[in-house]
Scaffold this motif. Structure first.
Motif, short mmCIF file in Angstrom:
data_model
loop_
_atom_site.label_atom_id
_atom_site.label_comp_id
_atom_site.label_asym_id
_atom_site.label_seq_id
_atom_site.Cartn_x
_atom_site.Cartn_y
_atom_site.Cartn_z
N VAL A 1 0.72 -1.14 -0.14
CA VAL A 1 -0.03 -0.04 0.07
C VAL A 1 0.90 1.30 0.07
O VAL A 1 1.92 1.17 0.77
N VAL A 2 0.55 2.20 -0.68
CA VAL A 2 1.22 3.49 -0.85
C VAL A 2 1.04 4.51 0.03
O VAL A 2 -0.47 4.63 0.17
N ILE B 1 4.23 0.61 2.03
CA ILE B 1 4.05 -0.38 3.27
C ILE B 1 4.05 -1.87 2.51
O ILE B 1 2.96 -2.14 1.75
N VAL B 2 4.94 -2.77 2.97
CA VAL B 2 4.77 -3.97 2.27
C VAL B 2 4.41 -4.95 3.08
O VAL B 2 3.70 -5.93 2.76
N GLU B 3 4.77 -4.84 4.31
CA GLU B 3 4.57 -5.83 5.35
C GLU B 3 3.89 -5.02 6.74
O GLU B 3 4.58 -3.94 6.93
N VAL B 4 3.01 -5.90 7.45
CA VAL B 4 2.88 -5.45 8.74
C VAL B 4 2.89 -6.48 9.73
O VAL B 4 2.35 -7.30 9.53
N MET C 1 7.38 -3.02 7.27
CA MET C 1 8.34 -2.94 6.09
C MET C 1 7.88 -1.98 5.18
O MET C 1 6.83 -2.24 4.72
N VAL C 2 9.06 -1.37 5.06
CA VAL C 2 8.76 -0.21 4.00
C VAL C 2 9.75 -0.23 2.85
O VAL C 2 10.91 -0.40 2.91
N SER D 1 13.19 -1.58 4.30
CA SER D 1 13.76 -1.41 5.74
C SER D 1 12.38 -1.62 6.59
O SER D 1 11.50 -1.57 6.19
N PHE D 2 12.80 -1.80 7.83
CA PHE D 2 11.74 -2.21 8.83
C PHE D 2 11.76 -0.89 9.67
O PHE D 2 12.88 -0.21 10.09
#
Length: 453
Positions: free
Chosen positions: A384-385, A406-409, A438-439, A446-447
């Motif tokens: 999500v951007v 945002i790639v991971e939560v 994770m961004v 990076s986290f």
């Protein structure tokens, strides 16, 4: 001890040809200029103007003999760009030296001289056994004066002075000056526990803050240079970052330690072993990783091709994987280290939100072709951007900006704002005060740990 060790310490001088274009030149002033008259008078008095063309530049340093057959250790910066290297022994014998190999990452070089008789040599000590406060002795060639002995104590260990990727310097207050570079640092048994490499000095002279490459790091480098003419370091194939207290809390770790895997190189040893982004490496080859910067050094010291256990923290528990190490230099030559990190995948196909969803002071939307074009995102971007950031939030203070993805939560892939919101709710329900995200930003992963309040 000094009498016994001095013969094994040598002076190193180098000559380098400097091209005419890099050599200092004399200003060319117009006829009648008072400056021209001044320079003409000066050069007439001192033998005429210098002739244009290549010139010889010289430098001085130190080194020490580690093998009676003539192998000598010094710093790489002492012999860098040298056309000719001369080693002067303690009895003033001058020998031409061959450069066997060099390593810019640790600033170490290995030389070889030929001698009709066995040369006096010194042995390596155990730098890991040295303690802060232990007495040490340095021998070198300060300012080209010849074998000089200074003594002091170990002031600190494991210093990181941003000199290279494997910084682990021994700090000493034994006087070290220009020309001491490449000389040995001895313990009280007369064994080499360090190679004097750098000083901290606003004035250029010793103020009691010198740094030495530890022997246990240097020994493997010297072995590789002698055996292969180059280094052969272990390669894991991960990009890592520090574990902060907030990140530790978000992952359920009891304290901030280990190395957080930000991305895993496609085709690398870690990927083949099943290491994934979001893992925290707690130990490598049964050696605990207390700080992130320990891992690259420990991996580099491990034998290429060996299979070692790697303990990771994943999904709230410890797991162990077996990794067969690759070779760092081969990975560099093949371009694997320059390749883009692999992108974690996630479910897709959800309809985009027109205005976005607000979470943690961020406005987020599913990735669309329009947003990808607006923020110059790669075509295969998932997640999500972020389209807007509230300035007075933890997210803004952590550096999140519009265009970041945002790639991971909490180590789960997300592709819609609803998935992000569900992950945040789950973290709150479990009693967490922060969440790990994770961004993707500036082309890398990076986290970050973001506060949930």
């Amino acid at each position: 001890m000094a009498a016994r060790l001095l013969p094994a310490v040598v002076n190193i001088s180098t000559t380098q040809t400097v091209d005419a274009e890099h050599a200092p030149s004399v200003p060319n002033f117009p006829e009648g200029s008072p400056f021209r008259d001044f320079f003409d008078e000066f050069f007439d008095r001192h033998g005429g103007r210098p002739t244009p063309g290549p010139r010889q530049a010289t430098s001085l340093g130190s080194g020490f003999i580690v093998d009676q057959s003539g192998y000598i250790v010094t710093n790489n910066h002492v012999i860098a760009d040298a056309d000719e290297v001369t080693v002067t022994l303690s009895d003033d014998t001058a020998l031409k030296a061959e450069i066997v190999g060099r390593d810019t990452k640790t600033d170490i070089a290995l030389l070889k001289v030929d001698s009709d008789t066995p040369l006096p040599a010194v042995g390596w000590g155990d730098s890991d056994a040295s303690r802060v406060g232990d007495w040490v002795m340095a021998i070198g060639n300060p300012f080209g004066l010849g074998g000089s002995v200074t003594a002091g104590i170990i002031s600190a260990r494991a210093r990181d002075i941003q000199a290279g990727p494997y910084d682990n310097f021994i700090q000493t207050d034994a006087a070290i000056n220009r020309g001491n570079s490449g000389g040995p640092l001895f313990d009280m048994d007369g064994d080499v526990i360090g190679i004097n490499t750098a000083i901290f000095s606003p004035s250029g002279g010793s103020i009691g803050i010198g740094f030495a490459v530890p022997a246990n790091l240097a020994k493997q480098v010297i072995h590789d240079l002698k055996e292969y003419g180059r280094t052969r370091r272990g390669w894991l194939g991960v990009r890592i970052q520090s574990v902060t207290p907030e990140i530790a809390e978000s992952l359920g770790l009891d304290s901030a330690h280990g190395a957080l895997v930000a991305s895993v190189t496609e085709g690398g040893p870690a990927r083949d072993a099943g290491v994934i982004a979001g893992d925290v490496i707690l130990s490598f080859n049964d050696r605990a990783i207390d700080e992130m910067r320990q891992l690259p050094r420990i991996v580099a010291e491990t034998e290429v091709g060996s299979t070692v256990p790697v303990e990771v923290w994943r999904d709230g528990s410890k797991q162990t994987v077996e990794v067969k190490l690759g070779e760092l230099e081969e990975a560099e030559e093949s371009g694997l280290l320059a390749s883009d990190p692999s992108q974690p995948g996630g479910p897709g196909g959800a309809a985009p939100e027109s205005t976005g969803v607000q979470v943690l002071g961020l406005t987020i939307r599913s990735v669309t072709a329009e947003l990808a074009s607006e923020f110059d995102l790669p075509e295969d971007t998932t997640g999500v951007v972020i389209t807007d950031v509230n300035a007075d939030t933890d997210a803004a203070r952590k550096g999140l900006r519009p265009g970041h993805v945002i790639v991971e939560v909490n180590q789960r892939p997300v592709s819609t704002p609803d998935e992000v919101r569900d992950a945040l709710d789950a973290a709150r329900d479990s009693g967490r005060s922060s969440v790990l995200v994770m961004v993707q930003r500036d082309g890398s992963m990076s986290f970050l740990a973001l506060k949930l309040d």
